[in-house]
Design a protein around this motif. Structure first.
Motif, PDB file in Angstrom:
ATOM      1  N   GLN A  28       1.765   4.507  10.349  1.00 39.17           N
ATOM      2  CA  GLN A  28       1.618   5.954  10.171  1.00 39.17           C
ATOM      3  C   GLN A  28       2.021   6.432   8.771  1.00 39.17           C
ATOM      4  O   GLN A  28       1.273   7.196   8.142  1.00 39.17           O
ATOM      5  CB  GLN A  28       2.413   6.700  11.258  1.00 39.17           C
ATOM      6  N   PRO A  29       3.178   6.017   8.237  1.00 44.48           N
ATOM      7  CA  PRO A  29       3.528   6.513   6.900  1.00 44.48           C
ATOM      8  C   PRO A  29       2.586   6.031   5.809  1.00 44.48           C
ATOM      9  O   PRO A  29       2.428   6.710   4.786  1.00 44.48           O
ATOM     10  CB  PRO A  29       4.956   5.990   6.683  1.00 44.48           C
ATOM     11  N   VAL A  30       1.938   4.884   6.000  1.00 39.08           N
ATOM     12  CA  VAL A  30       0.954   4.439   5.016  1.00 39.08           C
ATOM     13  C   VAL A  30      -0.333   5.240   5.178  1.00 39.08           C
ATOM     14  O   VAL A  30      -0.932   5.682   4.198  1.00 39.08           O
ATOM     15  CB  VAL A  30       0.692   2.927   5.142  1.00 39.08           C
ATOM     16  N   ALA A  31      -0.763   5.458   6.406  1.00 38.72           N
ATOM     17  CA  ALA A  31      -1.954   6.284   6.642  1.00 38.72           C
ATOM     18  C   ALA A  31      -1.745   7.707   6.134  1.00 38.72           C
ATOM     19  O   ALA A  31      -2.691   8.365   5.700  1.00 38.72           O
ATOM     20  CB  ALA A  31      -2.300   6.299   8.131  1.00 38.72           C
ATOM     21  N   ALA A  32      -0.485   8.172   6.168  1.00 37.72           N
ATOM     22  CA  ALA A  32      -0.164   9.525   5.702  1.00 37.72           C
ATOM     23  C   ALA A  32       0.032   9.585   4.191  1.00 37.72           C
ATOM     24  O   ALA A  32       0.151  10.678   3.628  1.00 37.72           O
ATOM     25  CB  ALA A  32       1.094  10.025   6.405  1.00 37.72           C
ATOM     26  N   ASN A  67      -3.715   3.020   1.802  1.00 36.48           N
ATOM     27  CA  ASN A  67      -4.098   4.387   2.113  1.00 36.48           C
ATOM     28  C   ASN A  67      -5.454   4.674   1.472  1.00 36.48           C
ATOM     29  O   ASN A  67      -5.647   4.441   0.274  1.00 36.48           O
ATOM     30  CB  ASN A  67      -3.030   5.352   1.590  1.00 36.48           C
ATOM     31  N   LEU A  68      -6.408   5.135   2.264  1.00 36.01           N
ATOM     32  CA  LEU A  68      -7.787   5.276   1.790  1.00 36.01           C
ATOM     33  C   LEU A  68      -7.898   6.313   0.673  1.00 36.01           C
ATOM     34  O   LEU A  68      -8.602   6.084  -0.325  1.00 36.01           O
ATOM     35  CB  LEU A  68      -8.706   5.657   2.950  1.00 36.01           C
ATOM     36  N   ASN A  69      -7.208   7.428   0.804  1.00 32.24           N
ATOM     37  CA  ASN A  69      -7.261   8.447  -0.254  1.00 32.24           C
ATOM     38  C   ASN A  69      -6.681   7.910  -1.554  1.00 32.24           C
ATOM     39  O   ASN A  69      -7.224   8.162  -2.644  1.00 32.24           O
ATOM     40  CB  ASN A  69      -6.503   9.707   0.178  1.00 32.24           C
ATOM     41  N   ALA A  70      -5.581   7.161  -1.450  1.00 28.67           N
ATOM     42  CA  ALA A  70      -4.973   6.589  -2.652  1.00 28.67           C
ATOM     43  C   ALA A  70      -5.921   5.579  -3.295  1.00 28.67           C
ATOM     44  O   ALA A  70      -6.046   5.524  -4.531  1.00 28.67           O
ATOM     45  CB  ALA A  70      -3.646   5.919  -2.301  1.00 28.67           C
ATOM     46  N   GLN A  75       1.580   3.630  -0.424  1.00 29.97           N
ATOM     47  CA  GLN A  75       0.160   3.403  -0.695  1.00 29.97           C
ATOM     48  C   GLN A  75      -0.367   2.124  -0.043  1.00 29.97           C
ATOM     49  O   GLN A  75      -1.550   2.042   0.294  1.00 29.97           O
ATOM     50  CB  GLN A  75      -0.089   3.330  -2.210  1.00 29.97           C
ATOM     51  N   LEU A  76       0.493   1.122   0.115  1.00 29.97           N
ATOM     52  CA  LEU A  76       0.058  -0.172   0.622  1.00 29.97           C
ATOM     53  C   LEU A  76       0.938  -0.634   1.773  1.00 29.97           C
ATOM     54  O   LEU A  76       2.121  -0.271   1.848  1.00 29.97           O
ATOM     55  CB  LEU A  76       0.122  -1.227  -0.493  1.00 29.97           C
ATOM     56  N   LEU A  77       0.356  -1.453   2.646  1.00 33.54           N
ATOM     57  CA  LEU A  77       1.086  -2.034   3.768  1.00 33.54           C
ATOM     58  C   LEU A  77       0.755  -3.510   3.869  1.00 33.54           C
ATOM     59  O   LEU A  77      -0.417  -3.897   3.870  1.00 33.54           O
ATOM     60  CB  LEU A  77       0.697  -1.343   5.079  1.00 33.54           C
ATOM     61  N   GLY A  81     -11.650   4.555   9.338  1.00 41.58           N
ATOM     62  CA  GLY A  81     -11.553   5.672  10.267  1.00 41.58           C
ATOM     63  C   GLY A  81     -10.123   6.075  10.578  1.00 41.58           C
ATOM     64  O   GLY A  81      -9.881   7.173  11.101  1.00 41.58           O
ATOM     65  N   LEU A  82      -9.170   5.213  10.249  1.00 40.34           N
ATOM     66  CA  LEU A  82      -7.748   5.517  10.427  1.00 40.34           C
ATOM     67  C   LEU A  82      -7.099   5.972   9.123  1.00 40.34           C
ATOM     68  O   LEU A  82      -5.882   6.129   9.042  1.00 40.34           O
ATOM     69  CB  LEU A  82      -7.001   4.282  10.952  1.00 40.34           C
ATOM     70  N   GLY A  83      -7.929   6.157   8.091  1.00 39.79           N
ATOM     71  CA  GLY A  83      -7.405   6.582   6.794  1.00 39.79           C
ATOM     72  C   GLY A  83      -6.896   5.443   5.947  1.00 39.79           C
ATOM     73  O   GLY A  83      -6.087   5.662   5.032  1.00 39.79           O
ATOM     74  N   LEU A  84      -7.379   4.217   6.211  1.00 44.03           N
ATOM     75  CA  LEU A  84      -6.883   3.034   5.512  1.00 44.03           C
ATOM     76  C   LEU A  84      -8.038   2.203   4.962  1.00 44.03           C
ATOM     77  O   LEU A  84      -9.125   2.174   5.537  1.00 44.03           O
ATOM     78  CB  LEU A  84      -6.053   2.172   6.462  1.00 44.03           C
TER      79      LEU A  84
END
Length: 329
Positions: free
Chosen positions: A75-79, A233-236, A83-85, A127-130
């Motif tokens: 969750q904190p990476v998707a948010a 994170n997809l936006n990042a 930036q990376l997991l 689709g999960l923002g990643l």
């Protein structure tokens, strides 16, 4: 710019190259302590290779599970907090079963990409923002059990309480054991206090975590296959330059292809070190040993389907079509 006086314009222009050349620092959250083999050989290797790649000025700062526990990291990476997991997907099966289902896929990084399976997993995580960066295999084979007492009969895990993530549930139950959901950082004290009788784990890192001090045996044969994930994170990712994006993807692909023989060799070296520390191999009976791969693979696919039915069913069908998995009749 034309309206600025020359005396003001020159200092302003002098700042531009310095601004453009500043490195972009990304924060990576890891499910593994930085001293463990999986962190050292995979996450830290990836970080070094990205930094060394001169096509883009990128640096990555690694943060471990002491900051965010493994089961709470997606969750904190998707948010965008990180930036990376770097993780095993079994740690986020409450969100999706797609990543965990990769453990049902045979180790063949190039074919995984060529088959379209890699892209399928990537699209799901989008689709999960990643953004999927890499799916590095943890060696040619995946799993073993670390046990306080040797295997003496069949089913070989009868009556034992054994640490695991959801990945191991089916094989542990199938061999008579009781799964206990637990992160790796809690295993040492749990075995020491007799809360559990052993732990399911990969083929590297037992010595790093000191489990040889509280357990006397590691199981043979090894079984299954397993993967870690590097996600972003997809936006990042989308805010990076095309050159920076390509460096991450290129180094991720290189990591997938180079890591298998490295971890295979380290596993052999670790078993020798564990033997020297007083541990011994303990063998599953033949009737159990021949069931290990099917138990873990069937369980992994079912876990994925239970969590993400449509996506994992499509993954499984593609893996069967491309001969990247074995399933029971």
């Amino acid at each position: 710019m034309k309206t600025l006086k020359p005396a003001l314009l020159l200092p302003l222009l002098a700042l531009l190259p310095a601004t453009q050349s500043m490195a972009t620092e990304l924060r990576m959250l890891s499910s593994y302590d930085q001293t463990t083999a999986y962190s050292r050989e995979i996450a830290q290797r990836f970080i070094k290779e990205v930094k060394a790649n001169k096509a883009a000025d990128l640096t990555i700062k690694l943060t471990g599970p002491d900051v965010v526990p493994p089961f709470e990291q997606l969750q904190p990476v998707a948010a965008g907090v990180f930036q990376l997991l770097y993780t095993h997907a079994a740690y986020h099966t409450n969100t999706t079963g797609v990543g965990a289902a990769m453990d049902g896929v045979a180790v063949n990084p190039e074919q995984t990409r060529e088959s379209g399976l890699w892209d399928m997993v990537d699209e799901h995580y989008n689709g999960l923002g990643l953004k999927l960066i890499a799916i590095p295999p943890l060696g040619s084979h995946g799993f073993q059990y670390v046990l306080k007492e040797p295997i003496t009969g069949t089913p070989g895990l009868d009556g034992r309480r054994l640490r695991g993530s959801p990945t191991y549930t089916n094989v542990t139950k199938g061999l008579g054991g009781t799964p206990v959901l637990m992160s790796s950082g809690d295993v040492y004290s749990a075995m020491d206090r007799g809360v559990i009788d052993g732990a399911a784990w990969g083929l590297n890192g037992v010595k790093d975590m000191g489990w040889q001090e509280v357990a006397g045996y590691y199981s043979k044969p090894t079984f299954g296959q397993t993967y870690n994930f590097v996600l972003m994170n997809l936006n990042a990712f989308n805010t990076l330059s095309p050159e920076q994006q390509q460096v991450l993807l290129d180094e991720g692909r290189e990591l997938e292809t180079e890591i298998v023989p490295i971890l295979d060799e380290l596993a052999v070296e670790e078993w020798k070190a564990l033997d020297e520390a007083g541990m011994q191999p303990t063998e599953f009976a033949p009737e159990d040993a021949e069931r290990l791969d099917a138990l873990v693979t069937d369980g992994i696919w079912q876990l994925g389907i239970d969590k993400s039915p449509e996506a994992v069913t499509a993954m499984r069908e593609l893996a069967i079509e491309k001969h990247l998995t074995t399933v029971s009749e």
